[in-house]
Design an enzyme around this catalytic site. Structure first.
Site, PDB file in Angstrom:
ATOM      1  N   GLY A   1       0.744  -1.142  -0.079  1.00  0.00           N
ATOM      2  CA  GLY A   1      -0.055  -0.057  -0.016  1.00  0.00           C
ATOM      3  C   GLY A   1       0.866   1.238  -0.090  1.00  0.00           C
TER       4      GLY A   1
ATOM      5  N   ILE B   1       5.601   4.545  -3.916  1.00  0.00           N
ATOM      6  CA  ILE B   1       7.015   5.027  -4.040  1.00  0.00           C
ATOM      7  C   ILE B   1       7.278   6.023  -5.236  1.00  0.00           C
ATOM      8  CG2 ILE B   1       7.511   3.001  -5.823  1.00  0.00           C
ATOM      9  CD1 ILE B   1      10.321   3.051  -4.804  1.00  0.00           C
ATOM     10  N   PRO B   2       7.663   7.290  -4.915  1.00  0.00           N
ATOM     11  CA  PRO B   2       7.910   8.246  -6.240  1.00  0.00           C
ATOM     12  C   PRO B   2       8.630   7.531  -7.277  1.00  0.00           C
ATOM     13  CG  PRO B   2       8.427   9.186  -3.925  1.00  0.00           C
ATOM     14  CD  PRO B   2       8.334   7.605  -3.942  1.00  0.00           C
ATOM     15  N   ALA B   3       7.909   8.098  -8.676  1.00  0.00           N
ATOM     16  CA  ALA B   3       8.312   7.223  -9.745  1.00  0.00           C
ATOM     17  C   ALA B   3       9.682   7.466 -10.263  1.00  0.00           C
ATOM     18  CB  ALA B   3       7.391   7.503 -10.720  1.00  0.00           C
TER      19      ALA B   3
ATOM     20  N   GLY C   1      13.740   8.222  -8.511  1.00  0.00           N
ATOM     21  CA  GLY C   1      14.572   8.638  -7.581  1.00  0.00           C
ATOM     22  C   GLY C   1      15.938   9.188  -7.974  1.00  0.00           C
TER      23      GLY C   1
ATOM     24  N   GLY D   1      19.847   8.125  -7.881  1.00  0.00           N
ATOM     25  CA  GLY D   1      20.839   7.385  -7.565  1.00  0.00           C
ATOM     26  C   GLY D   1      21.940   7.887  -6.760  1.00  0.00           C
TER      27      GLY D   1
ATOM     28  N   ASP E   1      17.923   6.598  -3.471  1.00  0.00           N
ATOM     29  CA  ASP E   1      18.367   5.137  -3.541  1.00  0.00           C
ATOM     30  C   ASP E   1      19.723   5.177  -3.080  1.00  0.00           C
ATOM     31  OD1 ASP E   1      17.948   2.378  -5.095  1.00  0.00           O
ATOM     32  OD2 ASP E   1      19.980   3.094  -5.576  1.00  0.00           O
TER      33      ASP E   1
ATOM     34  N   TYR F   1      27.984   1.993  -1.314  1.00  0.00           N
ATOM     35  CA  TYR F   1      28.288   3.107  -2.036  1.00  0.00           C
ATOM     36  C   TYR F   1      29.396   3.985  -1.211  1.00  0.00           C
ATOM     37  CZ  TYR F   1      24.581   1.961  -5.134  1.00  0.00           C
ATOM     38  OH  TYR F   1      23.844   1.073  -5.942  1.00  0.00           O
TER      39      TYR F   1
ATOM     40  N   LYS G   1      20.434  -1.012   0.953  1.00  0.00           N
ATOM     41  CA  LYS G   1      20.705  -2.560   0.490  1.00  0.00           C
ATOM     42  C   LYS G   1      21.743  -3.109   1.226  1.00  0.00           C
ATOM     43  CE  LYS G   1      20.066  -0.387  -4.132  1.00  0.00           C
ATOM     44  NZ  LYS G   1      21.072   0.894  -4.252  1.00  0.00           N
TER      45      LYS G   1
ATOM     46  N   HIS H   1      21.259  -6.602  -2.241  1.00  0.00           N
ATOM     47  CA  HIS H   1      21.695  -5.799  -3.304  1.00  0.00           C
ATOM     48  C   HIS H   1      22.158  -7.008  -4.394  1.00  0.00           C
ATOM     49  CE1 HIS H   1      24.324  -2.229  -4.181  1.00  0.00           C
ATOM     50  NE2 HIS H   1      23.935  -2.601  -5.146  1.00  0.00           N
TER      51      HIS H   1
HETATM   52  N1  LIG Z   1      21.341  -2.285  -7.566  1.00  0.00           N
HETATM   53  C1  LIG Z   1      22.184  -2.395  -7.962  1.00  0.00           C
HETATM   54  O1  LIG Z   1      22.819  -3.301  -8.237  1.00  0.00           O
HETATM   55  C2  LIG Z   1      22.651  -1.076  -8.750  1.00  0.00           C
HETATM   56  C3  LIG Z   1      23.680  -1.028  -9.797  1.00  0.00           C
HETATM   57  C4  LIG Z   1      24.124   0.107 -10.429  1.00  0.00           C
HETATM   58  C5  LIG Z   1      23.406   1.176 -10.048  1.00  0.00           C
HETATM   59  N2  LIG Z   1      22.512   1.338  -8.983  1.00  0.00           N
HETATM   60  C6  LIG Z   1      21.783   2.521  -8.726  1.00  0.00           C
HETATM   61  O2  LIG Z   1      21.212   3.066  -9.894  1.00  0.00           O
HETATM   62  C7  LIG Z   1      21.890   4.413  -9.882  1.00  0.00           C
HETATM   63  C8  LIG Z   1      22.075   5.003 -11.353  1.00  0.00           C
HETATM   64  O3  LIG Z   1      22.939   4.096 -12.283  1.00  0.00           O
HETATM   65  P1  LIG Z   1      24.306   4.935 -12.988  1.00  0.00           P
HETATM   66  O4  LIG Z   1      24.439   5.891 -11.972  1.00  0.00           O
HETATM   67  O5  LIG Z   1      25.349   3.633 -12.909  1.00  0.00           O
HETATM   68  O6  LIG Z   1      23.731   5.100 -13.964  1.00  0.00           O
HETATM   69  P2  LIG Z   1      22.761   6.227 -14.816  1.00  0.00           P
HETATM   70  O7  LIG Z   1      21.994   6.938 -13.793  1.00  0.00           O
HETATM   71  O8  LIG Z   1      22.291   5.642 -15.979  1.00  0.00           O
HETATM   72  O9  LIG Z   1      23.707   7.342 -15.449  1.00  0.00           O
HETATM   73  C9  LIG Z   1      24.594   8.350 -14.691  1.00  0.00           C
HETATM   74  C10 LIG Z   1      25.317   9.320 -15.621  1.00  0.00           C
HETATM   75  O10 LIG Z   1      24.325   9.932 -16.551  1.00  0.00           O
HETATM   76  C11 LIG Z   1      24.703  11.262 -16.737  1.00  0.00           C
HETATM   77  N3  LIG Z   1      23.253  11.865 -16.759  1.00  0.00           N
HETATM   78  C12 LIG Z   1      22.404  11.866 -15.715  1.00  0.00           C
HETATM   79  N4  LIG Z   1      21.437  12.439 -15.933  1.00  0.00           N
HETATM   80  C13 LIG Z   1      21.695  13.248 -17.072  1.00  0.00           C
HETATM   81  C14 LIG Z   1      21.092  14.253 -17.867  1.00  0.00           C
HETATM   82  N5  LIG Z   1      19.675  14.714 -17.823  1.00  0.00           N
HETATM   83  N6  LIG Z   1      21.758  14.543 -19.044  1.00  0.00           N
HETATM   84  C15 LIG Z   1      22.979  14.011 -19.290  1.00  0.00           C
HETATM   85  N7  LIG Z   1      23.546  13.148 -18.796  1.00  0.00           N
HETATM   86  C16 LIG Z   1      23.050  12.922 -17.370  1.00  0.00           C
HETATM   87  C17 LIG Z   1      25.517  11.733 -15.260  1.00  0.00           C
HETATM   88  O11 LIG Z   1      26.787  12.324 -15.991  1.00  0.00           O
HETATM   89  P3  LIG Z   1      27.532  13.132 -14.753  1.00  0.00           P
HETATM   90  O12 LIG Z   1      28.377  12.371 -14.208  1.00  0.00           O
HETATM   91  O13 LIG Z   1      28.126  14.187 -15.830  1.00  0.00           O
HETATM   92  O14 LIG Z   1      26.435  14.035 -13.922  1.00  0.00           O
HETATM   93  C18 LIG Z   1      25.896  10.217 -14.730  1.00  0.00           C
HETATM   94  O15 LIG Z   1      27.260  10.066 -14.517  1.00  0.00           O
HETATM   95  C19 LIG Z   1      23.060   4.450  -9.187  1.00  0.00           C
HETATM   96  O16 LIG Z   1      23.434   5.693  -8.774  1.00  0.00           O
HETATM   97  C20 LIG Z   1      22.817   3.599  -8.058  1.00  0.00           C
HETATM   98  O17 LIG Z   1      21.928   4.558  -7.145  1.00  0.00           O
HETATM   99  C21 LIG Z   1      21.916   0.372  -8.328  1.00  0.00           C
END
Ligand SMILES: NC(=O)c1ccc[n+]([C@@H]2O[C@H](COP(=O)([O-])OP(=O)(O)OC[C@H]3O[C@@H](n4cnc5c(N)ncnc54)[C@H](OP(=O)(O)O)[C@@H]3O)[C@@H](O)[C@H]2O)c1
Length: 342
Positions: free
Chosen positions: A22, A25-27, A29, A31, A59, A64, A93, A124
């Site tokens: 119930g 979650i905001p659509a 987040g 990272g 998130d 991290y 996580k 995780h």
């Molecule tokens: N559960 C898991 O195993 C797992 C694994 C990986 C990630 N995650 C989570 O997912 C989050 C997101 O993944 P991610 O950080 O790997 O990849 P992502 O969000 O797909 O890509 C992040 C990169 O995209 C660029 N970016 C973001 N918004 C932008 C925009 N509006 N215009 C142009 N470039 C943009 C950023 O560049 P700049 O650096 O120049 O700002 C950043 O380096 C992580 O931070 C983490 O919280 C979870």
């Protein structure tokens, strides 16, 4: 609302997705994995600015290495009256090296984040690794072990106990596959509310996506932009780039936005919860604002559905156990879980 000179977004305009408990979650987040590029203080500053300007979903993860700094940022925005704790959605996580102490890991994250409860706590990765925290990514970890269902269920029982105790409002999985989820759904007492998984236009995972949605599990999409700045160790010559895909670029030009924004709009309209990362306010605010205005057309959604390249960027090679052949052994492509016999 304190805006730091940025055009804020009204959180009420950001869509939400209802979970099986119930809770909503905001659509979108924010990272918080800084990879090799951003330190904890920079990310905590971004969290503060993001919340002051309309973000409500953050998130986090113990691995991290920045939950303490993020905790201070959250405490500050609550103390200044920008938000109440109840208005925030905070995910954390449990990392692989704490599968034998899920309670301790959760309490540590709560202490670091300065919270009484988490909105969502995830396992995780489904691979236990008790002995070698922080193993180098280029070497095979002699202690790494494959998925072992009995051990995963011990972890999940602890997750259920955390939910019973009210320390976490929702529990979920991450980096799972259909064969592993089938076993969990068969044996669990509390069903996962969410599954966090890699999801972007070049890795749409349609089967797993349909499976989780079909079982009432909300998909949270990581790397929603294709993680263009991910560590070099996670890049291979076969990797594609959704930001350079002509279909994404064409739609971005039509809407007058960055291709990254098209990826976020597509994700939310498809029904997943993207958690894009950036510490740059102009970027992270456009990622939030874009879901409140100018939606993609059904034709544009269909065009993006057609560009899936089945290209996984986060391959998990660091979790390979001795005897495993390639990172593909982690992902049960043919429905068989490697290294553990049912
Ligand atoms: N559960 C898991 O195993 C797992 C694994 C990986 C990630 N995650 C989570 O997912 C989050 C997101 O993944 P991610 O950080 O790997 O990849 P992502 O969000 O797909 O890509 C992040 C990169 O995209 C660029 N970016 C973001 N918004 C932008 C925009 N509006 N215009 C142009 N470039 C943009 C950023 O560049 P700049 O650096 O120049 O700002 C950043 O380096 C992580 O931070 C983490 O919280 C979870």
């Amino acid at each position: 609302m304190k805006t730091d000179g940025i055009r804020p977004v009204d959180p009420a305009d950001v869509p939400k997705k209802k979970l099986r408990t119930g809770d909503e979650i905001p659509a979108v987040g924010l990272g918080t994995f800084g990879s090799d590029n951003y330190d904890a203080a920079t990310i905590a500053r971004a969290v503060k600015t993001a919340i002051r300007n309309g973000y409500r979903h953050i998130d986090c993860a113990a691995v991290y290495g920045n939950e303490r700094e993020i905790g201070k940022a959250i405490a500050e925005v609550i103390a200044e009256g920008t938000v109440t704790r109840e208005e925030l959605w905070i995910t954390s996580k449990v990392w692989n090296d704490r599968h034998d102490d899920v309670q301790g890991a959760c309490r540590q994250s709560l202490r670091d984040l300065q919270l009484d409860y988490l909105d969502l706590y995830l396992v995780h990765w489904p691979f236990p690794n008790y002995h070698a925290p922080g193993v180098g990514v280029d070497s095979r970890d002699p202690h790494a072990r494959p998925y072992i269902h009995e051990e995963y269920m011990k972890v999940w029982r602890e997750m259920e106990a955390l939910a019973d105790a009210g320390l976490v409002r929702n529990i979920g999985t991450s980096n799972m596959t259909i064969p592993k989820l089938e076993l969990l759904l068969r044996d669990c007492r509390i069903l996962p509310a969410c599954n966090e998984m890699e999801l972007h236009p070049h890795f749409q995972q349609p089967e797993l996506f349909d499976y989780v949605v079909g079982h009432g599990i909300v998909p949270i999409g990581f790397c929603p932009i294709g993680s263009p700045n991910r560590p070099e160790r996670d890049k291979t010559p076969e990797d594609t780039n959704p930001l350079e895909d002509p279909v994404i670029v064409g739609i971005a030009e039509r809407h007058g936005v960055h291709p990254a924004v098209v990826c976020i709009k597509w994700a939310v309209q498809r029904g997943q919860v993207p958690i894009p990362f950036s510490v740059k306010p102009e970027k992270f605010m456009s990622n939030l604002r874009c879901v409140t205005e100018d939606p993609l057309t059904p034709e544009e959604m269909e065009a993006i559905a057609g560009i899936d390249r089945n290209c996984r960027f986060i391959k998990g090679q660091v979790f390979l156990w001795e005897g495993a052949e390639s990172w593909e052994d982690l992902w049960d492509a043919d429905g068989r879980i490697r290294g553990w016999e049912r």
